[in-house]
Design a protein around this motif. Structure first.
Motif, PDB file in Angstrom:
ATOM      1  N   GLY A 133       0.735  -1.179   0.041  1.00  0.00           N
ATOM      2  CA  GLY A 133      -0.025  -0.041  -0.117  1.00  0.00           C
ATOM      3  C   GLY A 133       0.795   1.203  -0.048  1.00  0.00           C
ATOM      4  O   GLY A 133       0.237   2.279   0.191  1.00  0.00           O
ATOM      5  N   GLN A 134       1.881   1.162  -0.111  1.00  0.00           N
ATOM      6  CA  GLN A 134       3.026   2.284  -0.330  1.00  0.00           C
ATOM      7  C   GLN A 134       4.330   1.786  -1.236  1.00  0.00           C
ATOM      8  O   GLN A 134       4.589   0.672  -1.478  1.00  0.00           O
ATOM      9  CB  GLN A 134       3.460   2.754   1.052  1.00  0.00           C
ATOM     10  N   GLY A 135       5.361   2.943  -1.224  1.00  0.00           N
ATOM     11  CA  GLY A 135       6.580   2.694  -1.856  1.00  0.00           C
ATOM     12  C   GLY A 135       6.358   2.499  -3.424  1.00  0.00           C
ATOM     13  O   GLY A 135       5.433   3.017  -4.035  1.00  0.00           O
ATOM     14  N   GLY A 136       7.051   1.424  -3.716  1.00  0.00           N
ATOM     15  CA  GLY A 136       6.786   1.120  -5.345  1.00  0.00           C
ATOM     16  C   GLY A 136       8.108   1.907  -5.785  1.00  0.00           C
ATOM     17  O   GLY A 136       9.195   2.202  -5.300  1.00  0.00           O
ATOM     18  N   ARG A 137       7.919   1.972  -7.182  1.00  0.00           N
ATOM     19  CA  ARG A 137       9.139   2.413  -7.902  1.00  0.00           C
ATOM     20  C   ARG A 137       8.817   3.337  -9.106  1.00  0.00           C
ATOM     21  O   ARG A 137       7.770   3.182  -9.736  1.00  0.00           O
ATOM     22  CB  ARG A 137       9.975   1.259  -8.580  1.00  0.00           C
ATOM     23  N   VAL A 138       9.637   4.600  -9.279  1.00  0.00           N
ATOM     24  CA  VAL A 138       9.111   5.393 -10.421  1.00  0.00           C
ATOM     25  C   VAL A 138      10.518   5.754 -11.187  1.00  0.00           C
ATOM     26  O   VAL A 138      11.669   5.995 -10.597  1.00  0.00           O
ATOM     27  CB  VAL A 138       8.426   6.564 -10.166  1.00  0.00           C
ATOM     28  N   ALA A 139      10.375   5.949 -12.546  1.00  0.00           N
ATOM     29  CA  ALA A 139      11.422   6.357 -13.212  1.00  0.00           C
ATOM     30  C   ALA A 139      11.241   7.588 -14.063  1.00  0.00           C
ATOM     31  O   ALA A 139      10.074   7.809 -14.596  1.00  0.00           O
ATOM     32  CB  ALA A 139      11.952   5.091 -14.375  1.00  0.00           C
ATOM     33  N   ALA A 140      11.867   8.581 -13.853  1.00  0.00           N
ATOM     34  CA  ALA A 140      11.683   9.848 -14.389  1.00  0.00           C
ATOM     35  C   ALA A 140      12.775  10.443 -15.176  1.00  0.00           C
ATOM     36  O   ALA A 140      13.988  10.337 -14.546  1.00  0.00           O
ATOM     37  CB  ALA A 140      11.323  10.856 -13.084  1.00  0.00           C
ATOM     38  N   GLY A 141      12.545  11.284 -16.131  1.00  0.00           N
ATOM     39  CA  GLY A 141      13.479  11.769 -16.874  1.00  0.00           C
ATOM     40  C   GLY A 141      13.486  13.256 -16.536  1.00  0.00           C
ATOM     41  O   GLY A 141      12.574  13.722 -16.407  1.00  0.00           O
TER      42      GLY A 141
ATOM     43  N   ALA B 208      16.044  21.752 -15.657  1.00  0.00           N
ATOM     44  CA  ALA B 208      14.906  21.206 -14.603  1.00  0.00           C
ATOM     45  C   ALA B 208      15.413  20.537 -13.659  1.00  0.00           C
ATOM     46  O   ALA B 208      14.533  19.841 -12.765  1.00  0.00           O
ATOM     47  CB  ALA B 208      13.549  20.664 -15.198  1.00  0.00           C
ATOM     48  N   VAL B 209      16.457  19.921 -13.575  1.00  0.00           N
ATOM     49  CA  VAL B 209      17.186  19.104 -12.425  1.00  0.00           C
ATOM     50  C   VAL B 209      16.634  19.448 -11.048  1.00  0.00           C
ATOM     51  O   VAL B 209      16.215  18.509 -10.290  1.00  0.00           O
ATOM     52  CB  VAL B 209      18.543  18.905 -12.514  1.00  0.00           C
ATOM     53  N   PRO B 210      16.910  20.751 -10.619  1.00  0.00           N
ATOM     54  CA  PRO B 210      16.595  21.210  -9.448  1.00  0.00           C
ATOM     55  C   PRO B 210      15.090  20.988  -9.041  1.00  0.00           C
ATOM     56  O   PRO B 210      14.499  20.482  -7.920  1.00  0.00           O
ATOM     57  CB  PRO B 210      16.962  22.724  -9.248  1.00  0.00           C
ATOM     58  N   LEU B 211      14.287  21.317 -10.038  1.00  0.00           N
ATOM     59  CA  LEU B 211      12.799  21.153 -10.106  1.00  0.00           C
ATOM     60  C   LEU B 211      12.373  19.761  -9.737  1.00  0.00           C
ATOM     61  O   LEU B 211      11.686  19.531  -8.479  1.00  0.00           O
ATOM     62  CB  LEU B 211      12.214  21.518 -11.172  1.00  0.00           C
ATOM     63  N   LEU B 212      12.931  18.634 -10.287  1.00  0.00           N
ATOM     64  CA  LEU B 212      12.773  17.444 -10.024  1.00  0.00           C
ATOM     65  C   LEU B 212      13.355  16.967  -8.817  1.00  0.00           C
ATOM     66  O   LEU B 212      12.296  16.096  -8.125  1.00  0.00           O
ATOM     67  CB  LEU B 212      13.269  16.684 -11.247  1.00  0.00           C
ATOM     68  N   THR B 213      14.566  17.146  -8.412  1.00  0.00           N
ATOM     69  CA  THR B 213      15.096  16.712  -7.280  1.00  0.00           C
ATOM     70  C   THR B 213      14.604  17.338  -5.978  1.00  0.00           C
ATOM     71  O   THR B 213      14.228  16.619  -4.869  1.00  0.00           O
ATOM     72  CB  THR B 213      16.631  16.994  -7.255  1.00  0.00           C
ATOM     73  N   ASN B 214      14.023  18.585  -6.214  1.00  0.00           N
ATOM     74  CA  ASN B 214      13.290  18.937  -4.865  1.00  0.00           C
ATOM     75  C   ASN B 214      11.937  18.088  -4.560  1.00  0.00           C
ATOM     76  O   ASN B 214      11.706  18.128  -3.440  1.00  0.00           O
ATOM     77  CB  ASN B 214      12.933  20.568  -4.964  1.00  0.00           C
ATOM     78  N   ALA B 215      11.095  18.130  -5.644  1.00  0.00           N
ATOM     79  CA  ALA B 215       9.996  17.319  -5.628  1.00  0.00           C
ATOM     80  C   ALA B 215      10.540  15.737  -5.153  1.00  0.00           C
ATOM     81  O   ALA B 215       9.548  15.342  -4.009  1.00  0.00           O
ATOM     82  CB  ALA B 215       9.300  17.137  -6.846  1.00  0.00           C
ATOM     83  N   VAL B 216      11.267  15.065  -5.712  1.00  0.00           N
ATOM     84  CA  VAL B 216      11.958  13.856  -5.159  1.00  0.00           C
ATOM     85  C   VAL B 216      11.991  13.899  -3.819  1.00  0.00           C
ATOM     86  O   VAL B 216      11.662  13.043  -2.857  1.00  0.00           O
ATOM     87  CB  VAL B 216      12.775  13.345  -6.027  1.00  0.00           C
TER      88      VAL B 216
ATOM     89  N   VAL C  63       9.919  11.230  -1.045  1.00  0.00           N
ATOM     90  CA  VAL C  63      10.642  10.289  -0.337  1.00  0.00           C
ATOM     91  C   VAL C  63      10.646  10.592   1.142  1.00  0.00           C
ATOM     92  O   VAL C  63      10.642   9.544   1.926  1.00  0.00           O
ATOM     93  CB  VAL C  63      12.116  10.070  -0.803  1.00  0.00           C
ATOM     94  N   GLY C  64      10.451  11.837   1.616  1.00  0.00           N
ATOM     95  CA  GLY C  64      10.329  12.009   3.040  1.00  0.00           C
ATOM     96  C   GLY C  64       8.941  11.588   3.518  1.00  0.00           C
ATOM     97  O   GLY C  64       8.892  11.143   4.488  1.00  0.00           O
ATOM     98  N   ARG C  65       8.048  11.694   2.696  1.00  0.00           N
ATOM     99  CA  ARG C  65       6.389  11.126   3.067  1.00  0.00           C
ATOM    100  C   ARG C  65       6.356   9.542   2.767  1.00  0.00           C
ATOM    101  O   ARG C  65       5.879   8.808   3.466  1.00  0.00           O
ATOM    102  CB  ARG C  65       5.553  11.721   2.142  1.00  0.00           C
ATOM    103  N   GLN C  66       7.100   9.245   1.724  1.00  0.00           N
ATOM    104  CA  GLN C  66       7.188   7.776   1.283  1.00  0.00           C
ATOM    105  C   GLN C  66       8.334   7.005   1.375  1.00  0.00           C
ATOM    106  O   GLN C  66       9.143   6.967   0.247  1.00  0.00           O
ATOM    107  CB  GLN C  66       6.535   7.773  -0.120  1.00  0.00           C
ATOM    108  N   PRO C  67       9.004   6.604   2.669  1.00  0.00           N
ATOM    109  CA  PRO C  67      10.308   6.158   2.586  1.00  0.00           C
ATOM    110  C   PRO C  67      10.641   4.916   1.894  1.00  0.00           C
ATOM    111  O   PRO C  67      11.790   4.712   1.491  1.00  0.00           O
ATOM    112  CB  PRO C  67      10.506   5.839   4.212  1.00  0.00           C
ATOM    113  N   ASP C  68       9.700   4.339   1.416  1.00  0.00           N
ATOM    114  CA  ASP C  68      10.083   3.149   0.773  1.00  0.00           C
ATOM    115  C   ASP C  68       9.860   3.265  -0.688  1.00  0.00           C
ATOM    116  O   ASP C  68      10.154   2.250  -1.639  1.00  0.00           O
ATOM    117  CB  ASP C  68       8.815   2.018   1.142  1.00  0.00           C
ATOM    118  N   LEU C  69       9.746   4.475  -1.202  1.00  0.00           N
ATOM    119  CA  LEU C  69       9.791   4.776  -2.542  1.00  0.00           C
ATOM    120  C   LEU C  69      11.015   4.561  -3.145  1.00  0.00           C
ATOM    121  O   LEU C  69      11.846   5.371  -2.653  1.00  0.00           O
ATOM    122  CB  LEU C  69       9.072   6.186  -2.981  1.00  0.00           C
TER     123      LEU C  69
END
Length: 308
Positions: free
Chosen positions: A99-107, A112-120, A124-130
């Motif tokens: 019911g949590q975690g999983g995996r995602v592949a993002a390009g 836009a690297v800072p935009l993506l890394t800030n979101a990630v 992951v702070g909310r979903q440690p198993d991601l």
């Protein structure tokens, strides 16, 4: 003659892929058979079946063992990819069942690297198993990986493709560009610089036909200045930074987010050049009509919450 795809799919087994990977690692049928829990005769028979499946020899038999030929190297590389995909599949199933975690592949494109890394980081702070895979490349390369199913989403631009309608895209954020340089650059203390002043310096930038490069070419053209002939071309933020560190006279065009990140950590400085052209916005891109798996949906929602 290489057999049809359906014939390969119907005859190829996962254990055969494991044997190919083991042969690539060891170059020995005996060691490979031990790794995949087969007898040596059984491994030899399995290899014959694999080569029959592909309709061509994959290895050269030498006194040192088995050496993959050109086709063999290709098949082993894809065997590795398939094993990795299966590992990712298991990881994602475990996350779904929990019911949590999983995996995602993002390009992501460099700007836009800072935009993506800030979101990630927030996610992951909310979903440690991601688990998250981040691929930095050009828009064209990222769209190709979306087409191939290698990426769940990408922050890039669909304007570079002749078929933007095959993707679902959402405007994420405007891009502002900045010129950066080594902290020891001769113009680092200038209150204002012009393109005429920067033209003689060696530029680090994207290759031809990329939106950021096209914009800079337009700036030079509008100022009546010849575009630099001898460039240092890269799509990598790290390579850009490394080049600036290596030579205090180099300058580079990057997004303001990347520029501010480097400047904040005193890795480079921002030169006060006012650009007149407007860059294209970043887009959040996914496969047309493809349902987002749970982990990807979490990242998409986080990115959309940051729209400006």
């Amino acid at each position: 003659m290489i057999p049809p795809l359906q014939s390969i799919i119907s005859r190829l087994h996962v254990k055969q892929l494991r044997l190919l990977v083991a042969l690539g690692e060891h170059g020995s049928l005996l060691k490979a058979s031990q790794q995949v829990a087969l007898t040596q005769p059984g491994a030899s028979k399995a290899l014959q079946e694999i080569e029959t499946t592909f309709g061509t020899p994959l290895f050269v038999r030498t006194n040192r063992g088995l050496e993959p030929n050109a086709v063999g190297h290709c098949v082993i590389r894809y065997a590795h990819l398939i094993q990795t995909d299966l590992a990712h599949l298991r990881e994602e199933i475990v996350g779904v069942l929990r019911g949590q975690g999983g995996r995602v592949a993002a390009g992501v494109i460099m700007g836009a690297v800072p935009l993506l890394t800030n979101a990630v980081s927030v996610l992951v702070g909310r979903q440690p198993d991601l688990s998250v895979e981040i691929v930095e490349d050009t828009s064209a390369a990222l769209l190709a990986q979306i087409d191939a199913g290698r990426l769940d989403l990408a922050i890039c631009r669909t304007s570079i493709t002749q078929a933007p309608q095959v993707y679902d895209s959402v405007r994420l954020q405007e891009e502002t560009l900045a010129v950066i340089a080594n902290v020891g650059h001769p113009l680092r203390r200038a209150k204002k610089v012009t393109l005429h002043e920067l033209a003689p310096y060696r530029w680090v930038m994207y290759r031809a036909n990329m939106p950021m490069r096209v914009l800079l070419e337009g700036e030079f053209r509008n100022c009546g200045i010849r575009f630099p002939q001898h460039l240092l071309e890269t799509t990598s933020a790290f390579a850009t930074l490394a080049l600036l560190q290596a030579n205090p006279s180099f300058v580079a065009l990057v997004s303001i987010e990347v520029a501010q990140f480097f400047a904040h950590h005193e890795m480079s400085c921002i030169l006060p050049l006012a650009l007149t052209s407007q860059s294209e916005p970043y887009e959040l891109v996914t496969r047309k009509g493809a349902p987002a798996q749970p982990a990807a949906k979490l990242l998409i929602d986080e990115l959309l919450s940051r729209r400006s």
